[in-house]
Structures are given as structure tokens and as C-alpha cells.
Design a protein around this motif. Structure first.
Motif, PDB file in Angstrom:
ATOM      1  N   ASN A  77      -4.442  13.800  -0.637  1.00 40.24           N
ATOM      2  CA  ASN A  77      -2.881  13.770   0.171  1.00 40.24           C
ATOM      3  C   ASN A  77      -2.914  12.741   1.248  1.00 40.24           C
ATOM      4  O   ASN A  77      -1.624  12.593   1.506  1.00 40.24           O
ATOM      5  CB  ASN A  77      -2.748  15.085   0.330  1.00 40.24           C
ATOM      6  CG  ASN A  77      -2.529  15.638  -0.879  1.00 40.24           C
ATOM      7  OD1 ASN A  77      -1.853  15.615  -1.744  1.00 40.24           O
ATOM      8  ND2 ASN A  77      -3.935  16.981  -0.522  1.00 40.24           N
ATOM      9  N   HIS A  78      -3.485  12.031   1.770  1.00 41.69           N
ATOM     10  CA  HIS A  78      -3.378  10.644   2.224  1.00 41.69           C
ATOM     11  C   HIS A  78      -3.005  10.036   2.598  1.00 41.69           C
ATOM     12  O   HIS A  78      -2.937   9.649   1.135  1.00 41.69           O
ATOM     13  CB  HIS A  78      -4.917  11.095   3.340  1.00 41.69           C
ATOM     14  CG  HIS A  78      -4.347  10.062   4.631  1.00 41.69           C
ATOM     15  ND1 HIS A  78      -4.158   8.395   4.567  1.00 41.69           N
ATOM     16  CD2 HIS A  78      -4.510  10.142   6.383  1.00 41.69           C
ATOM     17  CE1 HIS A  78      -3.683   8.033   6.117  1.00 41.69           C
ATOM     18  NE2 HIS A  78      -4.144   9.419   7.061  1.00 41.69           N
ATOM     19  N   GLY A 137      -5.984   7.994   0.004  1.00 40.38           N
ATOM     20  CA  GLY A 137      -6.055   8.517  -1.247  1.00 40.38           C
ATOM     21  C   GLY A 137      -5.354   7.594  -2.456  1.00 40.38           C
ATOM     22  O   GLY A 137      -5.898   8.110  -3.427  1.00 40.38           O
ATOM     23  N   LEU A 138      -5.669   6.471  -2.017  1.00 41.69           N
ATOM     24  CA  LEU A 138      -5.522   5.468  -2.991  1.00 41.69           C
ATOM     25  C   LEU A 138      -7.091   4.823  -3.432  1.00 41.69           C
ATOM     26  O   LEU A 138      -7.142   4.784  -4.674  1.00 41.69           O
ATOM     27  CB  LEU A 138      -5.130   4.370  -1.906  1.00 41.69           C
ATOM     28  CG  LEU A 138      -3.927   4.768  -1.676  1.00 41.69           C
ATOM     29  CD1 LEU A 138      -3.344   3.167  -0.952  1.00 41.69           C
ATOM     30  CD2 LEU A 138      -2.696   4.267  -2.903  1.00 41.69           C
ATOM     31  N   CYS A 139      -8.215   5.217  -2.862  1.00 39.20           N
ATOM     32  CA  CYS A 139      -9.328   5.023  -2.921  1.00 39.20           C
ATOM     33  C   CYS A 139     -10.454   6.173  -2.851  1.00 39.20           C
ATOM     34  O   CYS A 139     -11.851   6.022  -3.268  1.00 39.20           O
ATOM     35  CB  CYS A 139      -9.749   3.746  -1.828  1.00 39.20           C
ATOM     36  SG  CYS A 139      -9.360   4.651  -0.100  1.00 39.20           S
ATOM     37  N   CYS A 140     -10.466   7.085  -2.206  1.00 31.23           N
ATOM     38  CA  CYS A 140     -11.179   8.720  -2.169  1.00 31.23           C
ATOM     39  C   CYS A 140     -10.803   9.520  -2.568  1.00 31.23           C
ATOM     40  O   CYS A 140     -11.259  10.520  -1.968  1.00 31.23           O
ATOM     41  CB  CYS A 140     -10.703   9.160  -0.237  1.00 31.23           C
ATOM     42  SG  CYS A 140     -12.167   7.281   0.880  1.00 31.23           S
ATOM     43  N   ARG A 141      -9.414   9.676  -3.325  1.00 28.69           N
ATOM     44  CA  ARG A 141      -9.219  10.840  -4.086  1.00 28.69           C
ATOM     45  C   ARG A 141     -10.822  11.295  -4.834  1.00 28.69           C
ATOM     46  O   ARG A 141     -11.018  10.188  -5.658  1.00 28.69           O
ATOM     47  CB  ARG A 141      -7.999  10.614  -4.925  1.00 28.69           C
ATOM     48  CG  ARG A 141      -8.227   9.554  -6.141  1.00 28.69           C
ATOM     49  CD  ARG A 141      -6.469   9.582  -6.624  1.00 28.69           C
ATOM     50  NE  ARG A 141      -6.629   8.554  -7.671  1.00 28.69           N
ATOM     51  CZ  ARG A 141      -7.040   7.903  -7.410  1.00 28.69           C
ATOM     52  NH1 ARG A 141      -6.282   6.722  -6.473  1.00 28.69           N
ATOM     53  NH2 ARG A 141      -6.431   6.744  -8.788  1.00 28.69           N
ATOM     54  N   TYR A 162      -0.315  11.442  11.490  1.00 32.38           N
ATOM     55  CA  TYR A 162      -0.492  12.364  10.330  1.00 32.38           C
ATOM     56  C   TYR A 162      -1.145  13.224  10.008  1.00 32.38           C
ATOM     57  O   TYR A 162      -0.985  14.422  10.063  1.00 32.38           O
ATOM     58  CB  TYR A 162      -0.381  11.163   9.152  1.00 32.38           C
ATOM     59  CG  TYR A 162      -0.463  11.946   7.724  1.00 32.38           C
ATOM     60  CD1 TYR A 162       0.930  11.569   6.834  1.00 32.38           C
ATOM     61  CD2 TYR A 162      -1.001  12.430   6.500  1.00 32.38           C
ATOM     62  CE1 TYR A 162       1.004  12.029   5.540  1.00 32.38           C
ATOM     63  CE2 TYR A 162      -1.326  12.624   5.578  1.00 32.38           C
ATOM     64  CZ  TYR A 162      -0.377  12.425   4.691  1.00 32.38           C
ATOM     65  OH  TYR A 162       0.081  12.914   3.707  1.00 32.38           O
ATOM     66  N   PRO A 163      -2.864  13.484  10.211  1.00 33.86           N
ATOM     67  CA  PRO A 163      -3.545  14.745  10.333  1.00 33.86           C
ATOM     68  C   PRO A 163      -2.953  15.488  11.163  1.00 33.86           C
ATOM     69  O   PRO A 163      -3.627  16.798  10.651  1.00 33.86           O
ATOM     70  CB  PRO A 163      -5.417  13.549  10.821  1.00 33.86           C
ATOM     71  CG  PRO A 163      -5.411  12.175  10.509  1.00 33.86           C
ATOM     72  CD  PRO A 163      -3.504  11.737  10.439  1.00 33.86           C
ATOM     73  N   LEU A 164      -3.175  15.251  12.203  1.00 30.42           N
ATOM     74  CA  LEU A 164      -2.296  16.587  13.321  1.00 30.42           C
ATOM     75  C   LEU A 164      -1.342  17.102  13.083  1.00 30.42           C
ATOM     76  O   LEU A 164      -2.114  17.955  12.347  1.00 30.42           O
ATOM     77  CB  LEU A 164      -1.892  16.012  14.815  1.00 30.42           C
ATOM     78  CG  LEU A 164      -3.299  15.765  15.881  1.00 30.42           C
ATOM     79  CD1 LEU A 164      -2.471  14.860  16.512  1.00 30.42           C
ATOM     80  CD2 LEU A 164      -4.259  16.299  15.589  1.00 30.42           C
TER      81      LEU A 164
END
Length: 296
Positions: free
Chosen positions: A66-67, A71-75, A246-248
Motif C-alpha cells: 500500500n505504500h 507498492g510499485l515494485c514490492c507488492r 506516511y509510515p508513521l
């Protein structure tokens, strides 16, 4: 002594053995297919919990799927959400960052409230000044930027608006119009970013903040124009957003800390409860069908 006789096993014909093999094989394939469909459904809903995963595993899979950048390359390979909707989110995110950077700049120039807090020497006579403007951009602007990214991402597939969820009767239409609304918002933010950049360039030209044009009325290269010196603060803002804010904020929503205040954002605890209720409902329906078959 009485001798025990074993009942001879019935020998299966070739056709019967083939039928039995097909039944066992199809049962295995059906189970595997059902698991794949379930995983795809959970990924499409941005689920914060996958069956059998603990808290850390769920957090890692949620962040990778979802990041905005990861998310572009690690989903996950079973994630049905492709690159197109993710690029829409990236476009809206970049546009919002440009809007925030230029609006903060114009605000501090209009009220003449800017001032240097810290000056960092880079060598060669160059320096980067940390001002009230950049602090506001990197804190308030970054937080609003992260909230916008999270809102845009969940707008396209809000789990509480899907069939069977609590808010489906009230706002179930959002599950259908959400993707189109995201595209419309992204286009609006892009137009707003373009307008904000032009406003800033026009302001700096009027006040003499940009380099002047030479006698032949030819523009110098972009690198020579001070109107675009805001790029370093903008890039730092993006780095803070994607790898800090964003992660927090996503972790706060993921943990269910705001579930009491925002019932539609329950994170992992709400998702675990939803899956448990769904499993109990399916078991009840299965037992009822079994009972009906026995009665017949």
C-alpha cells in the motif's frame, strides 16, 4: 479356534480409479483456487490482516502493498491492483507537494513573516538556509501531504463500503465511484500545482527575485533561475512524507488506534474481527445446508 476371515476388498475398474483420481485432484485444485481468490480479495480491499500472519508480518505486507512507492515494485504477486491506479496516486501526491511548497512560499512572502533559523554551509560559497517557511513545509505540509495520500489510496477501495460491511447501505456507492473520483481529484491537483508554480514564478519576477532576462529577450536555463530554487525544499518534503510521515501515520491507522474515534478506520483489529465474523457466518450457513441435506 475360530478363524477370522478378511473381507476381500473390491477391486476398482480402470474407469472407477480414473474417476477417483479426478475427484481428489480437482478437490486439491479447488482448495488452492479458493485460497488464491481469497488472497486477491483481501489485497484488493487493502486488508490489514492476512490469515496466519502476526502483527509484524501484517505490517510488512501492508506497507509493501500500500505504500505509494514500495507498492510499485514490492507488492505481492497475487495483488490485483496494478500500476495504473498507483500512478494516479503518485501523480496526485506529487501535485499536492508542489501546491504545498508554493502556497507556503507565497504565504510567508505575502505576510513578510519569513526568517532564517539555520544556515548550512555546503562548501564553495554555497549554503542552504532553513527558514520558517521550510519548517512549516516539512512539518504541517508533510503531515497534510501524508493524510492526502492515505485518503486517496483508501478512496479507491474503502473496506467499509464493500458489500457486507457496516457502511455499505449508506455509502456503498463509493466503492464504485471511488476510482473515478480519485482520477478527478488527481487531475484537479495537477491543474492546481501548475497554477501554483506559475503564481510563484510570476511573483518572483515582479519582485526581482528571479534572474533578469538578457537584452536579446532569451531565457536562461532553468538551473540559472532562482524561481526554481524551491526544488531542494520540495524534494526534502517528499522524502519526509514517503519515508517518515506516511509510515508513521499508516502505522497509527493500521494499529487501530483511531478505531474508537473513526469507526471506518479500524486497522488490523477491525479486520481480524471482520474475518472472524465472516468465518462464523460461513460455518453457520454450511452447517445449515448440511442439516437440510440430512433431512431430505
Amino acid at each position: 479356534m475360530s478363524k477370522s476371515f478378511k473381507t476381500p476388498e473390491k477391486k476398482l475398474t480402470a474407469a472407477e480409479r480414473l474417476k477417483q483420481y479426478n475427484l481428489e485432484s480437482h478437490a486439491g485444485h479447488k482448495k488452492e483456487s479458493d485460497e488464491i481468490l481469497m488472497m486477491k480479495r483481501l489485497f484488493s480491499q487493502r486488508s490489514a490482516h492476512l490469515p496466519g500472519y502476526n502483527w509484524c508480518q501484517d505490517w510488512v505486507q501492508w506497507m509493501l502493498n500500500n505504500h505509494p512507492l514500495l507498492g510499485l515494485c514490492c507488492r505481492h504477486r497475487l495483488n490485483p491492483i496494478g500500476i495504473a491506479p498507483r500512478l494516479v496516486i503518485i501523480l496526485s501526491s506529487i501535485s499536492f507537494g508542489l501546491i504545498a511548497t508554493n502556497v507556503v512560499f507565497l504565504f510567508y512572502r505575502y505576510y513578510d513573516a519569513n526568517g532564517i533559523i539555520l544556515k548550512l554551509e555546503l562548501g564553495g560559497g554555497e549554503a542552504i538556509a532553513v527558514t520558517y517557511e521550510t519548517i512549516a513545509l516539512w512539518t504541517l505540509g508533510g503531515l497534510l501531504h501524508s493524510l492526502t495520500d492515505l485518503g486517496m489510496w483508501h478512496l479507491t477501495a474503502c473496506a467499509c463500503c464493500l458489500p457486507g460491511a457496516g457502511c455499505y447501505k449508506i455509502c456503498g456507492c463509493l466503492a464504485r465511484i471511488g476510482p473515478y473520483a480519485a482520477i478527478l481529484i488527481a487531475a484537479s491537483l495537477s491543474a492546481g500545482a501548475t497554477f501554483a508554480i506559475l503564481m510563484r514564478a510570476s511573483y518572483e519576477e515582479r519582485t526581482g527575485g528571479a534572474n533578469e532576462i538578457n537584452d536579446d529577450k532569451e531565457w536562461k536555463t532553468v538551473d540559472d533561475l532562482e524561481s526554481f530554487t524551491f526544488l531542494y525544499s520540495y524534494l526534502i518534503e517528499l522524502i519526509l512524507v514517503y519515508f517518515v510521515y506516511y509510515p508513521l501515520m499508516a502505522t497509527v491507522f493500521f494499529s487501530g488506534a483511531v478505531w474508537g474515534c473513526l469507526p471506518c478506520i479500524g486497522g488490523r483489529p477491525k479486520e481480524i474481527q471482520r474475518q472472524r465474523d465472516e468465518k462464523m457466518k460461513n460455518n453457520t450457513n454450511s452447517n445449515r445446508e448440511t442439516f437440510d441435506d440430512d433431512m431430505v
